[in-house]
Design a protein around this motif. Structure first.
Motif, short mmCIF file in Angstrom:
data_model
loop_
_atom_site.label_atom_id
_atom_site.label_comp_id
_atom_site.label_asym_id
_atom_site.label_seq_id
_atom_site.Cartn_x
_atom_site.Cartn_y
_atom_site.Cartn_z
N VAL A 2 5.72 14.52 12.46
CA VAL A 2 5.77 13.31 11.65
C VAL A 2 5.02 13.52 10.35
O VAL A 2 3.90 14.07 10.33
N GLN A 3 5.64 13.11 9.25
CA GLN A 3 4.98 13.16 7.96
C GLN A 3 5.26 11.88 7.19
O GLN A 3 6.41 11.39 7.17
N LEU A 4 4.23 11.35 6.56
CA LEU A 4 4.35 10.26 5.60
C LEU A 4 3.65 10.74 4.33
O LEU A 4 2.44 10.97 4.35
N VAL A 5 4.41 10.88 3.27
CA VAL A 5 3.87 11.45 2.03
C VAL A 5 3.98 10.41 0.93
O VAL A 5 5.09 10.05 0.49
N GLU A 6 2.82 9.94 0.47
CA GLU A 6 2.78 8.93 -0.59
C GLU A 6 2.79 9.59 -1.96
O GLU A 6 2.26 10.69 -2.14
N SER A 7 3.36 8.89 -2.92
CA SER A 7 3.35 9.35 -4.31
C SER A 7 3.44 8.15 -5.23
O SER A 7 3.76 7.03 -4.77
N GLY A 8 3.14 8.35 -6.51
CA GLY A 8 3.31 7.30 -7.50
C GLY A 8 2.04 6.60 -7.93
O GLY A 8 2.09 5.71 -8.77
N GLY A 9 0.92 6.97 -7.37
CA GLY A 9 -0.33 6.34 -7.76
C GLY A 9 -0.81 6.82 -9.11
O GLY A 9 -0.18 7.66 -9.76
N SER A 17 2.55 -1.89 -14.48
CA SER A 17 3.23 -1.75 -13.18
C SER A 17 3.14 -0.33 -12.67
O SER A 17 2.98 0.62 -13.44
N LEU A 18 3.27 -0.19 -11.36
CA LEU A 18 3.39 1.10 -10.69
C LEU A 18 4.34 0.93 -9.53
O LEU A 18 4.44 -0.16 -8.95
N ARG A 19 5.01 2.01 -9.15
CA ARG A 19 5.80 2.00 -7.93
C ARG A 19 5.32 3.12 -7.04
O ARG A 19 5.39 4.30 -7.40
N LEU A 20 4.84 2.74 -5.86
CA LEU A 20 4.46 3.72 -4.86
C LEU A 20 5.65 4.06 -3.97
O LEU A 20 6.46 3.19 -3.65
N SER A 21 5.72 5.31 -3.57
CA SER A 21 6.76 5.77 -2.65
C SER A 21 6.11 6.41 -1.44
O SER A 21 5.05 7.02 -1.55
N LEU A 80 6.72 0.47 -2.76
CA LEU A 80 5.94 -0.71 -3.09
C LEU A 80 5.93 -0.83 -4.61
O LEU A 80 5.27 -0.04 -5.30
N GLN A 81 6.70 -1.79 -5.11
CA GLN A 81 6.71 -2.06 -6.54
C GLN A 81 5.58 -3.02 -6.84
O GLN A 81 5.53 -4.13 -6.28
N MET A 82 4.68 -2.60 -7.70
CA MET A 82 3.49 -3.40 -8.03
C MET A 82 3.53 -3.78 -9.50
O MET A 82 3.46 -2.90 -10.37
N ASN A 83 3.68 -5.06 -9.75
CA ASN A 83 3.72 -5.58 -11.11
C ASN A 83 2.49 -6.42 -11.40
O ASN A 83 1.78 -6.85 -10.49
N SER A 84 2.24 -6.64 -12.67
CA SER A 84 1.10 -7.47 -13.10
C SER A 84 -0.19 -7.05 -12.39
O SER A 84 -0.91 -7.87 -11.83
N LEU A 85 -0.46 -5.77 -12.43
CA LEU A 85 -1.61 -5.24 -11.70
C LEU A 85 -2.91 -5.77 -12.26
O LEU A 85 -3.06 -6.00 -13.47
N LYS A 86 -3.86 -5.96 -11.35
CA LYS A 86 -5.17 -6.49 -11.68
C LYS A 86 -6.25 -5.47 -11.28
O LYS A 86 -6.01 -4.64 -10.37
N PRO A 87 -7.42 -5.53 -11.90
CA PRO A 87 -8.48 -4.60 -11.49
C PRO A 87 -8.79 -4.68 -10.00
O PRO A 87 -9.13 -3.65 -9.39
#
Length: 117
Positions: A2-9, A17-21, A80-87
């Motif tokens: 099993v592998q879960l590989v995150e990217s996009g940070g 905005s950022l989109r995590l995968s 994970l689409q992240m819009n209007s990001l805050k600190p």
């Protein structure tokens, strides 16, 4: 295996905005609920968003209306689409897969998201 590989940070400014995968392999993706969690130093890991195997979604109150979770099953990936990001969104974000049995739970390695001017 099993592998879960995150990217996009990364580092962004407030309001951007950022989109995590999270690319999944080694299990039957369509049978698992997928979630994003986040954690900051000294705090417990918290649920950000989840999506069931049938597409139902759930969000933390702090991200409702700003974040969107999605899972095109043919790609074995959750976004994970992240819009209007805050600190206060600054954290290490983790991808989670939860199968039909409690012990069938897997985690990614985590990816840093920093929101700062």
């Amino acid at each position: 295996q099993v592998q879960l590989v995150e990217s996009g940070g990364g580092l962004v400014q407030p309001g951007e905005s950022l989109r995590l995968s999270c690319a999944a392999s080694g299990f039957t993706f369509s049978n698992y609920a997928m979630s994003w969690y986040r954690q900051t130093p000294g705090k417990e890991r918290e649920l950000v968003a989840s999506i069931s195997s049938t597409g139902g979604t759930n969000y933390a109150n702090s991200v409702k209306g700003r974040f969107t979770i999605s899972r095109p099953n043919l790609k074995n990936t959750v976004y994970l689409q992240m819009n209007s990001l805050k600190p206060e969104d600054t954290a290490v974000y983790y991808c989670n897969a939860q199968g039909p049995l409690v012990r069938w739970t897997y985690w990614g390695q985590g990816i840093q998201v920093t929101v700062s001017s």
